[in-house]
Design a protein around this motif. Structure first.
Motif, PDB file in Angstrom:
ATOM      1  N   ILE A 736     -13.418  10.278 -11.060  1.00 57.28           N
ATOM      2  CA  ILE A 736     -12.038  10.351 -11.551  1.00 57.28           C
ATOM      3  C   ILE A 736     -11.068  10.568 -10.391  1.00 57.28           C
ATOM      4  N   ALA A 737     -11.415  11.497  -9.486  1.00 55.36           N
ATOM      5  CA  ALA A 737     -10.541  11.794  -8.345  1.00 55.36           C
ATOM      6  C   ALA A 737     -10.357  10.568  -7.447  1.00 55.36           C
ATOM      7  N   SER A 738     -11.417   9.779  -7.312  1.00 56.20           N
ATOM      8  CA  SER A 738     -11.318   8.553  -6.502  1.00 56.20           C
ATOM      9  C   SER A 738     -10.333   7.562  -7.129  1.00 56.20           C
ATOM     10  N   LEU A 739     -10.352   7.476  -8.459  1.00 58.75           N
ATOM     11  CA  LEU A 739      -9.413   6.593  -9.146  1.00 58.75           C
ATOM     12  C   LEU A 739      -7.979   7.115  -9.029  1.00 58.75           C
ATOM     13  N   ILE A 740      -7.822   8.443  -9.079  1.00 56.10           N
ATOM     14  CA  ILE A 740      -6.487   9.037  -8.884  1.00 56.10           C
ATOM     15  C   ILE A 740      -5.976   8.703  -7.486  1.00 56.10           C
ATOM     16  N   ALA A 741      -6.860   8.821  -6.486  1.00 52.22           N
ATOM     17  CA  ALA A 741      -6.487   8.475  -5.111  1.00 52.22           C
ATOM     18  C   ALA A 741      -6.068   7.016  -5.021  1.00 52.22           C
ATOM     19  N   ASP A 742      -6.783   6.147  -5.730  1.00 50.24           N
ATOM     20  CA  ASP A 742      -6.468   4.709  -5.701  1.00 50.24           C
ATOM     21  C   ASP A 742      -5.036   4.461  -6.200  1.00 50.24           C
ATOM     22  N   VAL A 743      -4.643   5.201  -7.266  1.00 50.38           N
ATOM     23  CA  VAL A 743      -3.301   4.996  -7.818  1.00 50.38           C
ATOM     24  C   VAL A 743      -2.228   5.556  -6.884  1.00 50.38           C
ATOM     25  N   VAL A 744      -2.370   6.829  -6.481  1.00 48.38           N
ATOM     26  CA  VAL A 744      -1.289   7.460  -5.700  1.00 48.38           C
ATOM     27  C   VAL A 744      -1.139   6.811  -4.318  1.00 48.38           C
ATOM     28  N   CYS A 745      -2.223   6.156  -3.847  1.00 45.51           N
ATOM     29  CA  CYS A 745      -2.141   5.470  -2.549  1.00 45.51           C
ATOM     30  C   CYS A 745      -1.772   3.992  -2.697  1.00 45.51           C
ATOM     31  N   GLY A 746      -1.633   3.524  -3.947  1.00 41.40           N
ATOM     32  CA  GLY A 746      -1.170   2.155  -4.152  1.00 41.40           C
ATOM     33  C   GLY A 746      -2.257   1.104  -4.137  1.00 41.40           C
ATOM     34  N   GLY A 747      -3.533   1.513  -4.211  1.00 41.68           N
ATOM     35  CA  GLY A 747      -4.616   0.535  -4.275  1.00 41.68           C
ATOM     36  C   GLY A 747      -4.964  -0.060  -2.919  1.00 41.68           C
ATOM     37  N   GLU A 748      -5.697  -1.155  -2.963  1.00 37.07           N
ATOM     38  CA  GLU A 748      -6.231  -1.786  -1.739  1.00 37.07           C
ATOM     39  C   GLU A 748      -5.176  -2.651  -1.054  1.00 37.07           C
ATOM     40  N   VAL A 749      -4.187  -1.967  -0.473  1.00 38.77           N
ATOM     41  CA  VAL A 749      -3.138  -2.669   0.282  1.00 38.77           C
ATOM     42  C   VAL A 749      -3.000  -1.984   1.639  1.00 38.77           C
ATOM     43  N   GLU A 750      -2.254  -2.602   2.513  1.00 38.72           N
ATOM     44  CA  GLU A 750      -2.031  -2.012   3.832  1.00 38.72           C
ATOM     45  C   GLU A 750      -1.110  -0.795   3.719  1.00 38.72           C
ATOM     46  N   ALA A 751      -1.333   0.191   4.593  1.00 41.82           N
ATOM     47  CA  ALA A 751      -0.461   1.359   4.637  1.00 41.82           C
ATOM     48  C   ALA A 751       0.972   0.920   4.905  1.00 41.82           C
ATOM     49  N   GLY A 752       1.917   1.515   4.136  1.00 38.50           N
ATOM     50  CA  GLY A 752       3.321   1.170   4.309  1.00 38.50           C
ATOM     51  C   GLY A 752       3.796   0.058   3.405  1.00 38.50           C
ATOM     52  N   THR A 753       2.871  -0.583   2.689  1.00 41.05           N
ATOM     53  CA  THR A 753       3.270  -1.622   1.732  1.00 41.05           C
ATOM     54  C   THR A 753       4.218  -1.019   0.695  1.00 41.05           C
ATOM     55  N   VAL A 754       5.270  -1.743   0.354  1.00 37.68           N
ATOM     56  CA  VAL A 754       6.250  -1.257  -0.621  1.00 37.68           C
ATOM     57  C   VAL A 754       5.909  -1.847  -1.990  1.00 37.68           C
ATOM     58  N   VAL A 755       5.808  -0.946  -2.987  1.00 40.80           N
ATOM     59  CA  VAL A 755       5.450  -1.387  -4.336  1.00 40.80           C
ATOM     60  C   VAL A 755       6.476  -0.833  -5.332  1.00 40.80           C
ATOM     61  N   THR A 756       6.369  -1.298  -6.569  1.00 44.31           N
ATOM     62  CA  THR A 756       7.276  -0.826  -7.633  1.00 44.31           C
ATOM     63  C   THR A 756       6.550   0.191  -8.522  1.00 44.31           C
ATOM     64  N   GLU A 757       7.343   0.868  -9.359  1.00 43.54           N
ATOM     65  CA  GLU A 757       6.753   1.793 -10.335  1.00 43.54           C
ATOM     66  C   GLU A 757       5.875   1.031 -11.320  1.00 43.54           C
ATOM     67  N   GLU A 758       6.304  -0.138 -11.728  1.00 37.32           N
ATOM     68  CA  GLU A 758       5.508  -0.934 -12.677  1.00 37.32           C
ATOM     69  C   GLU A 758       4.143  -1.287 -12.085  1.00 37.32           C
ATOM     70  N   TYR A 759       4.115  -1.598 -10.791  1.00 36.52           N
ATOM     71  CA  TYR A 759       2.844  -1.914 -10.118  1.00 36.52           C
ATOM     72  C   TYR A 759       1.903  -0.706 -10.187  1.00 36.52           C
ATOM     73  N   LEU A 760       2.429   0.479  -9.855  1.00 35.53           N
ATOM     74  CA  LEU A 760       1.584   1.689  -9.874  1.00 35.53           C
ATOM     75  C   LEU A 760       1.143   2.020 -11.299  1.00 35.53           C
ATOM     76  N   MET A 761       2.012   1.804 -12.246  1.00 34.71           N
ATOM     77  CA  MET A 761       1.649   2.079 -13.644  1.00 34.71           C
ATOM     78  C   MET A 761       0.576   1.120 -14.136  1.00 34.71           C
ATOM     79  N   THR A 762       0.565  -0.092 -13.623  1.00 28.31           N
ATOM     80  CA  THR A 762      -0.508  -1.031 -13.968  1.00 28.31           C
ATOM     81  C   THR A 762      -1.854  -0.498 -13.481  1.00 28.31           C
ATOM     82  N   LEU A 763      -1.875   0.078 -12.269  1.00 26.93           N
ATOM     83  CA  LEU A 763      -3.099   0.706 -11.761  1.00 26.93           C
ATOM     84  C   LEU A 763      -3.503   1.888 -12.638  1.00 26.93           C
TER      85      LEU A 763
END
Length: 793
Positions: A736-763
């Motif tokens: 569960i904690a690994s999945l939480i990390a995946d969301v708060v870090c924005g998933g498998e993207v490069e550091a500094g990538t800019v995302v939207t709230e909708e993108y994070l909510m999809t995760l």
């Protein structure tokens, strides 16, 4: 008289009560100087310093956050009396010794500011006698102030005037204690033990007497006289242990020494078992033994016949449990007529309480209102004795009590006062509560501070407005009511049990925003009890899950996410008025709002891991957004450093145990408002919404969130591996904690990538649904639904 401004308070006496009063004052941001005697060794402030340090270790915590202990200024009477000149309020809280208190008053008198109010925190000493030691110039500004232990959590404060206390000063103090300190004030007469302890300790003595008479053990009595009876869960004997048997004996002695003409005087005798325990040093919880004793994980109770501790845990009889669930009139009738000893015992202690408060009302309080509120707020009763009597049928119950007195079954043969039988149906009416001393009904206080309380606590028969029916209703469905008090700000109130979030709540929030934008200045989300929202209604979603699995749940999660985004980007300010628990989805509603107004005792957190899930309503998106905002505020800052606290809060289900700690965890912001008095919450929230509207409120710009990406995920997971391999978390916790990390870090993207709230909510939604399909999560959900307790697997 000008407004009473309290810039600084002096608390005299760094004992248990003094130090904790000081702690609560700094909780509500009032500067405090804590005085005690000069230490004989080491620093002169040693006694105060030790007391302040100890505040950080006590449970339940007297401080909102431990670091606020540093806000208390230590002082001693030898070096620092000059500090009193800058104090607007002086609370004396030294030991209950008349001679010590009088000596201290003479010492401090020359240093008291000409406008300062002086109050003695005593549980039973005569306030009038204490005032006699003060100069004439101070007497009008002197009164009693009785906080209940522990001061942070106990709502009751009794104020006791003397014949020379000026009404204006008492009004000023009541206003300060109500709105700034956040307490419920009861004005008491200067009689032994005032109102709550007078009635409460007399009731505990009666309970001990009746328990012995009916041959009941302490654990059975506590089971019967706790929550089942609408009283504090600790019952009678556990309450005595928590208070301290020596403290209880002291209050009993006050009754014995000062009430020799009281018809109930024989019932004030110290129970032999209490005297014996005190003689043995078994003073209750603080001494490790009293009526109960904890040995390892086992709770033992005293068997007075053997003089030994035996296994505790006995419960009341099922038939009595069933009686206690009946409506008041039927309940009292069944208890009185039953042949079951436990039922007879319960009728006896209720009869004793009705008898006692009726006989003594004229002596101890201005009206029945003060008695009932004192017992609610000071002794944790759901109803005071007068309102229970009234609800059960005043004349019927009065007749039963009269019969028992005449039959010699009562504690004494004093008759009920004549006013009891004057044809009345009770003591609380819409025009006021009965005053036996004045022979009339007295309305509630009209002090300006009470105009800030839209729905203050009310008593049976008082005709108070029901907050679920008040105002003008604009929209309602099965689980939410949307209404307004003033036609300017809309209020949304979740009406279902624990204010759980269901599809109907989601629909209602969307409707509320739409209505608010159409013709109101703002929207306040508020509930009238100690639950803002306990989270999602998992039980309501079970039929959908059973039919369609997580695929059926995903659209409902999406609807909630969309609704909370609608709240966040509403064109009018949406204010969360929070009180009690705001957990899981309740926390997510709050953080979506433009502002939060929280009562001091508000407990906030994302706790979904307890049921094997992760936050799915935007909670993790909020953590990512706030971390990015904080990192951007300090150029060159490492985003991961700002993510750490939020990640840990969600992954470890941390809950802020006060509004102050909830702010420290990031669920409240510095710009949010903490309100000391729960009954002022709605007033302040509406005022905040109007102020934001008047200031030209605009919704925030759509968030663009830089994320930590795969490097952040890898860093967090590395630390989780150590915790899993060390046995601190289970494999499922790790997952569960690994999945939480995946969301708060924005998933498998490069550091500094800019995302939207909708993108994070999809995760969020994707991982939430994947966990629903996991057998370990299903075990946790079923365990919680069946037992109410988290399953660790």
């Amino acid at each position: 008289m000008s407004r009473f401004q309290v810039r600084k308070v002096a608390v005299l006496g760094a004992g248990v009560m003094g130090a904790q009063i000081a702690a609560h004052l700094v909780n509500v941001k009032v500067p405090v100087v804590l005085f005690d005697l000069p230490a004989k060794e080491g620093p002169k402030n040693g006694i105060s310093l030790k007391a302040i340090d100890n505040l950080k270790k006590l449970k339940p915590a007297p401080l909102g956050v431990p670091e606020d202990a540093a806000r208390i200024q230590p002082a001693n009477y030898e070096e620092h009396l000059d500090l009193l000149k800058d104090c607007d309020l002086i609370i004396e809280a030294i030991a209950e010794r008349m001679d010590w208190k009088l000596d201290l008053y003479q010492k401090i008198a020359p240093f008291i500011a000409p406008h300062a109010i002086v109050a003695s925190n005593t549980s039973g000493l005569s306030i009038t006698k204490l005032s006699e030691a003060l100069p004439e110039s101070i007497k009008p500004r002197f009164c009693g102030i009785h906080f209940f232990n522990p001061p942070r959590y106990m709502y009751l404060v009794e104020l006791i005037p003397t014949p020379t206390t000026e009404a204006g000063y008492l009004d000023q103090l009541e206003t300060f204690v109500t709105t700034t300190v956040g307490k419920g004030v009861v004005r008491a007469k200067d009689t032994p033990n005032f109102v709550a302890n007078r009635v409460g300790i007399a009731g505990m003595l009666a309970t001990i007497h009746e328990a012995q008479k009916f041959g009941l053990t302490y654990d059975v009595v506590d089971d019967l006289t706790g929550k089942k009876m609408g009283r504090a869960s600790s019952g009678t004997f556990r309450t005595a242990d928590v208070v301290g048997l020596d403290t209880m004996a002291h209050v009993i002695k006050t009754l014995q020494d000062n009430l020799k003409d009281d018809p109930f005087f024989p019932s004030y005798a110290t129970p032999p078992v209490l005297a014996k325990l005190i003689e043995q040093g078994a003073l209750g919880q603080k001494a490790g033994a009293g009526f109960y004793k904890k040995v390892g994980k086992d709770i033992l109770r005293l068997d007075p016949a053997q003089g030994e501790y035996v296994v505790a845990g006995a419960k009341g009889d099922p038939i009595v449990d069933r009686i206690l669930k009946k409506p008041a009139a039927e309940r009292l009738k069944l208890l009185r007529e039953s042949t079951n000893p436990q039922a007879q015992f319960l009728w006896a202690i209720l009869r004793d309480s009705f008898h006692y408060v009726a006989v003594h009302l004229a002596d101890i309080a201005d009206s029945a209102r003060e008695v009932d509120f004192a017992m609610r707020w000071g002794f944790g009763m759901k109803q005071g004795p007068f309102e229970l009597w009234q609800e059960a049928g005043w004349q019927q119950v009065a007749g039963w009590v009269k019969e028992d007195i005449e039959a010699g079954k009562a504690l004494c043969n004093a008759p009920l006062p004549a006013w009891v039988f004057d044809g009345r149906t009770g003591v609380h009416t819409p025009e006021g509560s009965w005053s036996a001393s004045q022979g009339k009904y007295i309305p509630r206080s009209n002090l300006a501070v009470y105009q800030r309380q839209h729905f203050p606590e009310s008593l049976v028969g008082s005709g108070a407005a029901d907050p679920l029916k008040a105002g003008t209703e604009v929209f309602r469905n099965d689980d939410i009511r949307v209404w307004t008090l003033d036609g300017e700000v809309l209020i949304a109130t979740i009406t279902c049990k624990l204010h759980l979030i269901s599809p109907a709540v989601t629909e209602g929030l969307l409707k509320a925003v739409e209505l608010a934008e159409a013709k109101y200045q703002g929207l306040v989300i508020w509930s009238p009890d100690d639950v803002f929202s306990a989270g999602a209604n998992l039980e309501a979603l079970m039929p959908v899950f059973m039919k369609s699995g997580s695929k059926g749940i995903a659209p409902e999660v999406k609807k909630l996410q969309d609704a909370l985004l609608r709240v966040r980007y509403a064109n009018v300010p949406v204010v969360a008025a929070m009180r009690g628990i705001a957990l899981g989805g309740g926390c997510e509603i709050a953080v979506a709002c433009a502002k939060r107004v929280a009562a001091m005792e508000t407990y906030v957190g994302l706790v979904e891991v307890g049921v094997g899930l992760l936050p799915g309503g935007g909670g993790l998106t909020y953590i990512a957004r706030r971390a990015a905002e904080n990192a951007q505020a300090g150029p060159g800052s490492d985003l991961l450093n700002f993510l750490k606290g939020g990640f840990e809060g969600a992954a470890m289900a941390k809950v802020g145990t006060s509004a102050i700690e909830s702010r420290k965890l990031g669920y409240l912001l510095d710009s949010d408002v903490i309100v000391p008095n729960k009954d002022e919450l709605l007033h302040v929230a509406i005022s905040q919404a109007k102020a934001m509207a008047d200031a030209g409120y605009r919704a925030p710009a759509k968030a663009q969130i830089p994320v930590a990406g795969r490097m952040g995920i890898a860093t967090i997971k590395a630390s989780l591996v150590g915790m899993r391999d060390g046995g601190f978390i289970s494999q499922h916790d790790f997952h569960i904690a690994s999945l939480i990390a995946d969301v708060v870090c924005g998933g498998e993207v490069e550091a500094g990538t800019v995302v939207t709230e909708e993108y994070l909510m999809t995760l969020e939604r994707k991982h939430f649904c994947s966990l629903l399909d996991h057998p370990k999560t299903q075990e946790r959900i079923m365990g919680m639904l069946q037992t109410g307790k988290p399953v660790r697997n």
